[in-house]
Design an enzyme around this catalytic site. Structure first.
Site, PDB file in Angstrom:
ATOM      1  N   SER A   1       0.726  -1.066  -0.142  1.00 11.99           N
ATOM      2  CA  SER A   1       0.356  -0.099   0.212  1.00 11.99           C
ATOM      3  C   SER A   1       1.019   1.346   0.582  1.00 11.99           C
ATOM      4  CB  SER A   1      -0.925  -0.079   1.059  1.00 11.99           C
ATOM      5  OG  SER A   1      -1.626   0.921   1.163  1.00 11.99           O
TER       6      SER A   1
ATOM      7  N   HIS B   1      -8.086   0.153  -0.804  1.00 11.44           N
ATOM      8  CA  HIS B   1      -7.432  -0.949  -1.448  1.00 11.44           C
ATOM      9  C   HIS B   1      -8.950  -1.790  -1.735  1.00 11.44           C
ATOM     10  CE1 HIS B   1      -3.732  -0.583  -1.060  1.00 11.44           C
ATOM     11  NE2 HIS B   1      -3.777  -0.556   0.399  1.00 11.44           N
TER      12      HIS B   1
END
Length: 310
Positions: free
Chosen positions: A86, A195
């Site tokens: 991420s 996400h």
């Protein structure tokens, strides 16, 4: 044989994490550069109060990753590959020579603000441990609706996934998971539903900002945490960084991809050692070690050793 630097994502943050970096001129220069670029004292960002904000967390993770890497590489060869989970993709891109640290700071500051503003409350992420991916996907299908959105977010290991969505939806999935035998269903210290498609609109805004930023071809192997494969050219890298907030993270696949490419030394940059624990499930041979808790000279010696051709 090859080496890999990995950079953790949101949830790994710790109060005082920048203050705990080794006292060294390289680290001090990195902190000074970040403070001047942002127009604020970045050592104020790692307070518990600041870490309650997505922007504060993400900037701390970027700065800690870059500072730790620069310190390591002061007396050691560069790794063959970098990868980030991420937000960890941003320090990975900086270390790979693809993104200037100053640009990364501006983009990450914007990224954190966009994510926080999109979902100021009532959403987040939950880790589920002890169930396989297919089982969790079945539970998500049972709960997900327009009123109770919930999605797969991270594939961390064979029996460890993360979901993202509304508080009510995640609670419902967690309860079903426990009934199905999950060892743990735990809300993470992440205040936004990363996400998944819920962040598609903020990602589009970030992509517009990215369009104005010069990127370079990575000089190190850059492994995408979303695609679990190398990205070697500028435009796919721009796309990867801008949109990774709304794409599923396949960390299991990323670590496996590195191992299959000959990586036998896995070093996790600060903070923490969560990714090191996940890597040890894949690294049947070799070494997985975290910067935090290890001696600097030991890590540098491992890098020099791995850089010697057998």
């Amino acid at each position: 044989m090859s080496s890999l630097f990995v950079f953790p994502g949101q949830g790994a943050q710790q109060p005082g994490m920048l203050h705990r970096l080794p006292q060294n001129t390289v680290v001090e220069a990195c902190l000074k550069e970040a403070s001047e670029m942002l127009g604020e004292d970045v050592l104020q960002l790692d307070s518990a109060q600041s870490l309650a904000s997505t922007r504060g967390v993400q900037l701390c993770l970027l700065i800690a990753g870059v500072a730790g890497s620069r310190l390591l590489l002061q007396q050691a060869p560069a790794p063959d590959y970098v990868a980030g989970l991420s937000i960890g993709a941003y320090p990975a891109a900086v270390v790979a020579g693809a993104l200037a640290f100053s640009d990364a700071l501006r983009l990450v500051s914007l990224r954190g603000e966009l994510m926080q503003q999109a979902y100021p409350q009532g959403y987040g992420m939950t880790a589920i441990i002890g169930l396989d991916l297919a089982t969790v996907e079945g539970l998500l299908a049972q709960v997900h609706s327009a009123q109770t959105p919930v999605y797969l977010a991270n594939i961390n290991a064979d029996n460890q996934v993360v979901i993202a969505g509304s508080d009510a939806a995640m609670k419902a999935v967690a309860e079903l998971a426990r009934v199905r035998g999950a060892g743990l269903a735990k809300r993470l210290a992440v205040s936004v539903p990363s996400h998944c498609p819920l962040l598609a609109q903020p990602a589009e805004v970030l992509a517009q900002a990215f369009a104005q930023v010069p990127l370079q071809v990575p000089v190190l192997g850059y492994l995408s945490g979303s695609r679990a494969r190398p990205i070697r050219t500028v435009e796919p890298l721009r796309d990867d960084l801008a949109y990774n907030m709304c794409r599923v993270v396949d960390w299991r696949g990323t670590v496996q991809s590195a191992y299959e490419r000959g990586v036998r030394l896995h070093i996790e940059l600060p903070p923490g050692a969560v990714l090191t624990g996940l890597a040890r499930r894949v690294f049947e041979q070799g070494t997985a070690i975290a910067f935090d808790g290890a001696r600097l000279d030991t890590l540098q010696a491992l890098l020099r050793e791995e850089g010697v051709e057998p």
